[in-house]
Design an enzyme around this catalytic site. Structure first.
Site, PDB file in Angstrom:
ATOM      1  N   HIS A   1      -3.336   7.411   2.527  1.00 12.03           N
ATOM      2  CA  HIS A   1      -3.720   6.081   2.047  1.00 12.03           C
ATOM      3  C   HIS A   1      -5.118   5.755   2.576  1.00 12.03           C
ATOM      4  O   HIS A   1      -5.427   6.001   3.743  1.00 12.03           O
ATOM      5  CB  HIS A   1      -2.703   5.065   2.560  1.00 12.03           C
ATOM      6  CG  HIS A   1      -3.097   3.649   2.330  1.00 12.03           C
ATOM      7  ND1 HIS A   1      -3.497   3.188   1.101  1.00 12.03           N
ATOM      8  CD2 HIS A   1      -3.167   2.587   3.176  1.00 12.03           C
ATOM      9  CE1 HIS A   1      -3.798   1.898   1.195  1.00 12.03           C
ATOM     10  NE2 HIS A   1      -3.603   1.510   2.446  1.00 12.03           N
TER      11      HIS A   1
ATOM     12  N   ASN B   1     -10.008  -0.220  -0.217  1.00 11.19           N
ATOM     13  CA  ASN B   1      -8.559  -0.080  -0.168  1.00 11.19           C
ATOM     14  C   ASN B   1      -7.981  -0.591  -1.491  1.00 11.19           C
ATOM     15  O   ASN B   1      -8.028  -1.787  -1.761  1.00 11.19           O
ATOM     16  CB  ASN B   1      -8.020  -0.885   1.019  1.00 11.19           C
ATOM     17  CG  ASN B   1      -6.509  -0.774   1.161  1.00 11.19           C
ATOM     18  OD1 ASN B   1      -5.826  -0.290   0.271  1.00 11.19           O
ATOM     19  ND2 ASN B   1      -6.001  -1.242   2.291  1.00 11.19           N
TER      20      ASN B   1
ATOM     21  N   CYS C   1       0.806  -1.239   0.000  1.00  4.37           N
ATOM     22  CA  CYS C   1       0.000   0.000   0.000  1.00  4.37           C
ATOM     23  C   CYS C   1       0.833   1.281   0.000  1.00  4.37           C
ATOM     24  O   CYS C   1       0.309   2.353  -0.293  1.00  4.37           O
ATOM     25  CB  CYS C   1      -0.942   0.010   1.191  1.00  4.37           C
ATOM     26  SG  CYS C   1      -2.085  -1.368   1.189  1.00  4.37           S
TER      27      CYS C   1
HETATM   28  O1  UT7 Z   1      -3.747  -0.957   3.972  1.00  5.75           O
HETATM   29  C1  UT7 Z   1      -3.237  -2.057   4.635  1.00  5.75           C
HETATM   30  C2  UT7 Z   1      -4.287  -3.127   4.816  1.00  5.75           C
HETATM   31  N1  UT7 Z   1      -5.391  -2.648   5.599  1.00  5.75           N
HETATM   32  C3  UT7 Z   1      -5.629  -3.071   6.841  1.00  5.75           C
HETATM   33  O2  UT7 Z   1      -4.887  -3.862   7.362  1.00  5.75           O
HETATM   34  C4  UT7 Z   1      -6.842  -2.559   7.541  1.00  5.75           C
HETATM   35  C5  UT7 Z   1      -6.584  -2.266   8.984  1.00  5.75           C
HETATM   36  N2  UT7 Z   1      -7.617  -2.791   9.880  1.00  5.75           N
HETATM   37  C6  UT7 Z   1      -8.930  -2.490   9.763  1.00  5.75           C
HETATM   38  O3  UT7 Z   1      -9.338  -1.751   8.893  1.00  5.75           O
HETATM   39  C7  UT7 Z   1      -9.903  -3.078  10.776  1.00  5.75           C
HETATM   40  O4  UT7 Z   1      -9.157  -3.728  11.784  1.00  5.75           O
HETATM   41  C8  UT7 Z   1     -10.914  -4.096  10.142  1.00  5.75           C
HETATM   42  C9  UT7 Z   1     -11.938  -3.313   9.314  1.00  5.75           C
HETATM   43  C10 UT7 Z   1     -10.161  -5.075   9.240  1.00  5.75           C
HETATM   44  C11 UT7 Z   1     -11.648  -4.870  11.214  1.00  5.75           C
HETATM   45  O5  UT7 Z   1     -12.267  -4.023  12.152  1.00  5.75           O
HETATM   46  P1  UT7 Z   1     -12.127  -4.327  13.719  1.00  5.75           P
HETATM   47  O6  UT7 Z   1     -12.999  -3.371  14.412  1.00  5.75           O
HETATM   48  O7  UT7 Z   1     -10.665  -4.305  14.046  1.00  5.75           O
HETATM   49  O8  UT7 Z   1     -12.768  -5.780  13.830  1.00  5.75           O
HETATM   50  P2  UT7 Z   1     -12.098  -7.123  14.393  1.00  5.75           P
HETATM   51  O9  UT7 Z   1     -11.047  -7.623  13.446  1.00  5.75           O
HETATM   52  O10 UT7 Z   1     -11.703  -6.887  15.781  1.00  5.75           O
HETATM   53  O11 UT7 Z   1     -13.321  -8.135  14.321  1.00  5.75           O
HETATM   54  C12 UT7 Z   1     -14.428  -7.993  15.155  1.00  5.75           C
HETATM   55  C13 UT7 Z   1     -15.382  -9.152  14.890  1.00  5.75           C
HETATM   56  C14 UT7 Z   1     -14.758 -10.533  14.968  1.00  5.75           C
HETATM   57  O12 UT7 Z   1     -15.699 -11.382  15.588  1.00  5.75           O
HETATM   58  P3  UT7 Z   1     -15.511 -11.801  17.138  1.00  5.75           P
HETATM   59  O13 UT7 Z   1     -14.196 -12.502  17.193  1.00  5.75           O
HETATM   60  O14 UT7 Z   1     -15.531 -10.512  17.900  1.00  5.75           O
HETATM   61  O15 UT7 Z   1     -16.695 -12.681  17.380  1.00  5.75           O
HETATM   62  C15 UT7 Z   1     -14.616 -10.962  13.517  1.00  5.75           C
HETATM   63  O16 UT7 Z   1     -14.693 -12.355  13.332  1.00  5.75           O
HETATM   64  O17 UT7 Z   1     -15.941  -9.040  13.574  1.00  5.75           O
HETATM   65  C16 UT7 Z   1     -15.818 -10.310  12.899  1.00  5.75           C
HETATM   66  N3  UT7 Z   1     -15.649 -10.042  11.471  1.00  5.75           N
HETATM   67  C17 UT7 Z   1     -16.668  -9.825  10.626  1.00  5.75           C
HETATM   68  N4  UT7 Z   1     -17.999  -9.807  10.819  1.00  5.75           N
HETATM   69  C18 UT7 Z   1     -18.792  -9.535   9.763  1.00  5.75           C
HETATM   70  C19 UT7 Z   1     -14.481  -9.939  10.760  1.00  5.75           C
HETATM   71  N5  UT7 Z   1     -14.747  -9.651   9.474  1.00  5.75           N
HETATM   72  C20 UT7 Z   1     -16.108  -9.581   9.369  1.00  5.75           C
HETATM   73  C21 UT7 Z   1     -16.981  -9.302   8.296  1.00  5.75           C
HETATM   74  N6  UT7 Z   1     -18.300  -9.280   8.540  1.00  5.75           N
HETATM   75  N7  UT7 Z   1     -16.530  -9.033   7.049  1.00  5.75           N
END
Ligand code: UT7
Length: 364
Positions: free
Chosen positions: A249, A279, A111
């Protein structure tokens, strides 16, 4: 010593739109979850190879600078989703453009690729080694997504942007920049089963999986981008209040809001288009830059601050001073070939393949 002015700019997004509701037809997710966690509403899915997106972006950038492809002395392409690894994508774009006198170089820092590229190209112009450079940043990342993994598949989309860099004796272009890498966290974003480290005769080869720790990346992204921004501002002797526009970004709206809060920048000074494209990795910054110019958000002489982070975990920031021209010298008629499929139709064979593979693995 010369300064590297951005004299041309162009972008290309493929037409097929994949909405959050489309994703919810085959993944256990929802528009509400994706929008509230990331700010993304839709993204684009390409019907052509990455080099085609690069070609159209480049043709538009060349027209904006009003130069011919055969005047270029370097084509640099930043991407992690190249057409092929041999030959490189820069050579394909060089050939398609007819830029016969240009060297051709690919870089991959995910990225941060566009800002890494801008850092390198600006240095090459500063030394006088190169005089007319095409820098392309883009991805055909939907090709590499694992459509059975909801945590990563919902985040990304396809797009491309390009700029032309030329020497100028005035203090314009990239005034200061920083690039770096937090390699201790390199496993936080990792595409597996593809590359020479993987056993190529194994059944798993090419069934890519994303190891992805979104939370870890989120935390590090805000910290590293904010720190790098402060450093480039200090080096250039420019205060944050003097910055007209921040072009970061686009990974997640919440990351952008947190970055703006840390820097003390009002929301209307931050370009945000992650809702429309998701992204797009190396494409986010050039695409946001082109849209900002087209919307009249950049004025002659403006300070523009940019920052990125990505797999590696690489990070980068740069402070630009825009030149005297904010409109293209020529319009381009370059277009992609038409697309007669919806995004879901384009993806159908890939979704089926990944789902079949995922169920085969869990039944073992
Ligand atoms: O540019 C470089 C690449 N970009 C990135 O790496 C992005 C950086 N990170 C982020 O944007 C955020 O961390 C995310 C959008 C990816 C995730 O948001 P979050 O608030 O950090 O969510 P989380 O990973 O803590 O997940 C929360 C919950 C989990 O369930 P449990 O374990 O709490 O029961 C996940 O399994 O949400 C669940 N989950 C989903 N639920 C519905 C993960 N993906 C999804 C989904 N739909 N697509």
């Amino acid at each position: 010593m010369y300064h590297a002015e951005i004299t041309g700019w162009g972008m290309c997004v493929p037409p097929a739109r994949l909405t959050n509701d489309d994703l919810a037809t085959f993944l256990d997710t929802s528009d509400e979850w994706i929008t509230s966690r990331s700010g993304i509403r839709e993204r684009r899915v390409s019907h052509v190879n990455f080099s085609q997106l690069g070609l159209v972006s480049a043709q538009r950038a060349l027209a904006a600078a009003d130069i011919d492809a055969n005047e270029l002395d370097l084509v640099m392409v930043a991407s992690l989703t190249n057409d092929s690894y041999c030959p490189n994508t820069a050579s394909i774009i060089q050939d398609l453009l007819g830029a016969r006198k240009a060297a051709a170089l690919d870089i991959n820092t995910a990225c941060t690729g566009f800002l890494y590229g801008l850092h390198l190209c600006s240095s090459l112009i500063a030394t006088g080694q190169h005089r007319k450079i095409l820098l392309v940043g883009g991805e055909y990342i939907t090709h590499y997504l694992n459509w059975s993994q909801r945590s990563s598949a919902i985040l990304f989309g396809d797009a491309c942007g390009a700029v032309i860099l030329q020497p100028n004796s005035e203090r314009v272009g990239l005034l200061s920049s920083r690039i770096g890498c937090e390699a201790d966290a390199r496993n936080a974003i990792q595409i597996t089963n593809f590359g020479s480290a993987y056993e190529r005769l194994s059944d798993d080869f090419l069934y890519v999986r994303w190891n992805f720790d979104g939370r870890e990346v989120f935390k590090r992204a805000v910290k590293s981008m904010a720190q790098a921004c402060l450093e480039v501002l200090e080096e250039a002797g420019v205060s944050i209040d003097e910055v007209a526009l921040v072009v970061p970004h686009q990974a997640n709206k919440r990351i952008l809001d947190a970055l703006a809060a840390r820097l003390g920048v009002p929301a209307d000074k931050v370009v945000i288009n992650v809702d429309k494209y998701g992204n797009t990795s190396a494409a986010t910054i050039p695409v946001a830059l082109v849209e900002a110019l087209e919307e009249g958000r950049i004025k002659p002489g403006d300070y523009v601050l940019s920052a990125a982070f990505g797999a590696g975990l690489t990070w980068a920031a740069g402070l630009l001073r825009w030149g005297s021209r904010v409109t293209p010298l020529q319009a381009s008629d370059a277009e992609l070939p038409p697309c007669d499929k919806t995004a879901l139709e384009l993806l159908a064979p890939h979704i089926e393949r990944h789902q079949e593979y995922a169920s085969r693995k869990t039944s073992k």
